[in-house]
Design a protein around this motif. Structure first.
Motif, PDB file in Angstrom:
ATOM      1  N   ALA A 120       2.206  -5.440   3.559  1.00 23.05           N
ATOM      2  CA  ALA A 120       1.481  -4.104   3.267  1.00 23.05           C
ATOM      3  C   ALA A 120       0.092  -3.843   3.715  1.00 23.05           C
ATOM      4  O   ALA A 120      -0.347  -2.979   4.292  1.00 23.05           O
ATOM      5  CB  ALA A 120       1.472  -3.916   1.730  1.00 23.05           C
ATOM      6  N   ALA A 121      -0.644  -5.090   3.295  1.00 26.01           N
ATOM      7  CA  ALA A 121      -2.065  -4.944   3.726  1.00 26.01           C
ATOM      8  C   ALA A 121      -2.035  -4.917   5.104  1.00 26.01           C
ATOM      9  O   ALA A 121      -3.007  -4.497   5.765  1.00 26.01           O
ATOM     10  CB  ALA A 121      -2.618  -6.170   3.223  1.00 26.01           C
ATOM     11  N   LYS A 122      -1.594  -5.697   6.097  1.00 31.19           N
ATOM     12  CA  LYS A 122      -1.633  -5.841   7.365  1.00 31.19           C
ATOM     13  C   LYS A 122      -1.331  -4.498   8.281  1.00 31.19           C
ATOM     14  O   LYS A 122      -1.875  -4.202   9.245  1.00 31.19           O
ATOM     15  CB  LYS A 122      -0.463  -7.067   7.817  1.00 31.19           C
ATOM     16  CG  LYS A 122      -0.430  -7.370   9.637  1.00 31.19           C
ATOM     17  CD  LYS A 122       0.647  -8.218   9.778  1.00 31.19           C
ATOM     18  CE  LYS A 122       1.064  -8.234  11.347  1.00 31.19           C
ATOM     19  NZ  LYS A 122       1.962  -9.289  11.587  1.00 31.19           N
ATOM     20  N   HIS A 123      -0.167  -3.992   7.676  1.00 35.63           N
ATOM     21  CA  HIS A 123       0.216  -2.647   8.293  1.00 35.63           C
ATOM     22  C   HIS A 123      -0.470  -1.428   7.610  1.00 35.63           C
ATOM     23  O   HIS A 123      -0.338  -0.280   8.427  1.00 35.63           O
ATOM     24  CB  HIS A 123       1.783  -2.475   8.152  1.00 35.63           C
ATOM     25  CG  HIS A 123       2.403  -3.609   9.054  1.00 35.63           C
ATOM     26  ND1 HIS A 123       2.769  -3.406  10.412  1.00 35.63           N
ATOM     27  CD2 HIS A 123       2.786  -4.731   8.904  1.00 35.63           C
ATOM     28  CE1 HIS A 123       3.259  -4.397  10.852  1.00 35.63           C
ATOM     29  NE2 HIS A 123       3.431  -5.130   9.784  1.00 35.63           N
ATOM     30  N   VAL A 124      -1.073  -1.298   6.455  1.00 36.72           N
ATOM     31  CA  VAL A 124      -1.596  -0.149   5.962  1.00 36.72           C
ATOM     32  C   VAL A 124      -2.915  -0.121   5.497  1.00 36.72           C
ATOM     33  O   VAL A 124      -3.926   0.725   5.633  1.00 36.72           O
ATOM     34  CB  VAL A 124      -0.806   0.108   4.479  1.00 36.72           C
ATOM     35  CG1 VAL A 124      -1.274   1.709   4.180  1.00 36.72           C
ATOM     36  CG2 VAL A 124       0.891   0.011   4.797  1.00 36.72           C
ATOM     37  N   SER A 125      -3.626  -1.509   5.233  1.00 35.59           N
ATOM     38  CA  SER A 125      -5.069  -1.306   4.810  1.00 35.59           C
ATOM     39  C   SER A 125      -6.065  -1.376   6.240  1.00 35.59           C
ATOM     40  O   SER A 125      -5.259  -1.493   7.116  1.00 35.59           O
ATOM     41  CB  SER A 125      -5.367  -2.700   4.044  1.00 35.59           C
ATOM     42  OG  SER A 125      -5.486  -3.733   5.052  1.00 35.59           O
ATOM     43  N   ARG A 126      -7.325  -1.077   5.849  1.00 36.78           N
ATOM     44  CA  ARG A 126      -8.405  -1.361   7.104  1.00 36.78           C
ATOM     45  C   ARG A 126      -8.393  -2.680   7.761  1.00 36.78           C
ATOM     46  O   ARG A 126      -8.263  -3.442   6.720  1.00 36.78           O
ATOM     47  CB  ARG A 126      -9.486  -0.805   6.700  1.00 36.78           C
ATOM     48  CG  ARG A 126      -9.845   0.569   6.502  1.00 36.78           C
ATOM     49  CD  ARG A 126     -11.254   0.602   6.001  1.00 36.78           C
ATOM     50  NE  ARG A 126     -11.774   0.384   5.057  1.00 36.78           N
ATOM     51  CZ  ARG A 126     -12.794  -0.390   4.807  1.00 36.78           C
ATOM     52  NH1 ARG A 126     -13.313  -0.947   5.777  1.00 36.78           N
ATOM     53  NH2 ARG A 126     -13.066  -0.617   3.447  1.00 36.78           N
TER      54      ARG A 126
END
Lengths: 315, 315
Positions: A120-126
């Motif tokens: 999730a962090a890899k694909h959605v966060s800055r």
């Protein structure tokens, strides 16, 4: 029929970069293939404050799939036992024979959940997210922080939990283990205001994040809510987000953060993570957007990690 | 986490009089207690002509319950493997811990299904039934005959199957093992016309018993049909019966012999077996009535026999 215990698994499987594409592929399969993923079977034992959940998912073309039993019995700690228990059964999709039983007591679930947080962090966060905020101080709080470090250049960490003592233990442990600076926040609000990525890992049944705490560029991964009575984000958080993503839309609406949302526009705009990992959709479009990923947990993640464990440990 | 294999179970558990009250109690619980019995979870693997079913049932007050996986992979015989596989997992309802895994490959299911046949015959057929008719020649055909002998004074047996060779093997084996006279019938009709109790044990998808074959006093236990595409009794059989009983009404309507029945009167008059074993209802009222019991298989039977196996083998 061979049973692999938790100790053996702990020695051989850990939260590593290797695990991320395994779970990424699981999400992509979920969005792009005709995965067979029956509704979760749940057996409630109210007399003992317990429940057993059974999940499964078959990904077409894969030569095995997992059936997972997981339980939570909330009187167990009073008996000196862990409340959570679990096992994964890996079954040949060619013959129906059991290939392996992982008596993992929830370890593989913890790892695949953490890996989903990384995805999730890899694909959605800055990409340039440097400040992590963790709400909750349990095992999954630790795993989620480790997961973030695998995919983002995290420099500082804020943590908050209802129990100050546990938050301090988290701080000490994580500073030592991960070599990052950890600050214990006085409130959840302080954590959210000072973070680029927030991961919520609590069993909260009342929202713990409010809409007016959000700031441009923030990403929130909500992974605590996975049942009809749980909720971590207030409705206003979801209304103010620019992009809402989740693992499975209908699960998020039934068990996750979309449960209280009736707004058709929000629901129709929701993006499933597998369409992002698979390249069909873009989640975040610039560094100012506020994004959310709601993770309720899926059978394809279980099948993916059980197959990975089988390959790693050897048939 | 201890795994008990089929061989160990075969040595210690058999179809005996002791087992009948165990399964009787399970049916009574199902009808009289608020049993938690979720819908069957089914994973279809069409590429390999396979399916895995998961059943479970928790009976309030019992300190353990069973989760059962059973599979049928119909290409397996070509690979030299049995098509059916299965295991039962006995879980503590107080802590969620796994007490035992029975890697029984379907043995306990065969035994609890046979015992249910005995319960049906005991509570629904004529007490003086002396002539048993068996349709089908597989493992369950053998178990069902053994089960009838436990509860009724069976003197003669008629058997019929599509494969004459297998019917003859059944005859030889059963005459030797059970000390009864077995005749191989030329047709299913011949068997039905010459029996007081008929047990159907086939995977038929077209009805094999017709309504005009029935005679006063006949009891039929239909245990083959347990899926949307199976059927052993033609609609006319059910229309002509005086009493229709089944294990679970909604399952019989979905997967069993009531699937093709729309007649509200028949559905409303259907009696669940647990209300008969529990003494709330009477099934057969005289020796001339034609009675039917449709068995689709229930999770409470699995929980009952898994608990019995655990007690018999010792914790």
């Amino acid at each position: 029929m061979q049973v692999i215990d938790r100790k053996t698994l702990e020695e051989k499987i850990s939260l590593s970069e290797e695990l991320i594409p395994v779970i990424e592929d699981a999400f992509t399969s979920l969005a792009t293939k005709t995965v067979t993923m029956p509704e979760i079977m749940r057996i409630d034992i109210p007399e003992h404050h317990g429940e057993v959940d059974i999940k499964s998912a078959y990904i077409p073309g894969y030569d095995s799939f997992c059936v997972k039993l997981s339980s939570g019995f909330f009187d167990n700690p009073n008996k000196g036992l862990p409340s959570a228990n679990g096992m994964m059964i890996l079954i040949s999709s060619e013959t129906g024979e059991v290939q392996k039983i992982f008596a993992d007591r929830g370890l593989l679930t913890d790892l695949r959940t953490a890996a989903a947080g990384a995805v999730a962090a890899k694909h959605v966060s800055r990409e340039n997210s440097e400040r992590a905020g963790i709400l909750g101080t349990g095992a999954q709080a630790r795993y989620q922080l480790e997961a973030l470090l695998l995919v983002r250049p995290i420099k500082t960490v804020y943590v908050w939990g209802r129990n100050q003592q546990k938050a301090q233990e988290f701080q000490e442990e994580m500073e030592k283990k991960l070599n990052v600076s950890v600050t214990v926040g006085d409130t959840a609000e302080e954590v959210v205001r000072n973070s680029d990525i927030v991961v919520t890992t609590t069993p909260a049944s009342e929202p713990i994040i409010q809409g007016d705490w959000l700031h441009p560029g923030l990403h929130i991964t909500a992974m605590g809510s996975d049942a009809e009575h749980k909720q971590e984000l207030s409705t206003s958080v979801i209304q103010q987000a620019d992009v809402f993503t989740c693992d499975v839309l209908h699960q998020s609406r039934r068990l996750g953060e979309l449960r209280t949302i009736d707004d058709k526009e929000i629901i129709e705009a929701t993006i499933e993570l597998g369409n992002v990992t698979g390249g069909q959709r873009t989640a975040r479009q610039n560094d100012d957007q506020i994004t959310i990923t709601d993770l309720t947990g899926t059978g394809v993640q279980d099948t993916a990690i059980a197959r990975y464990a089988f390959q790693t440990i050897g048939g």
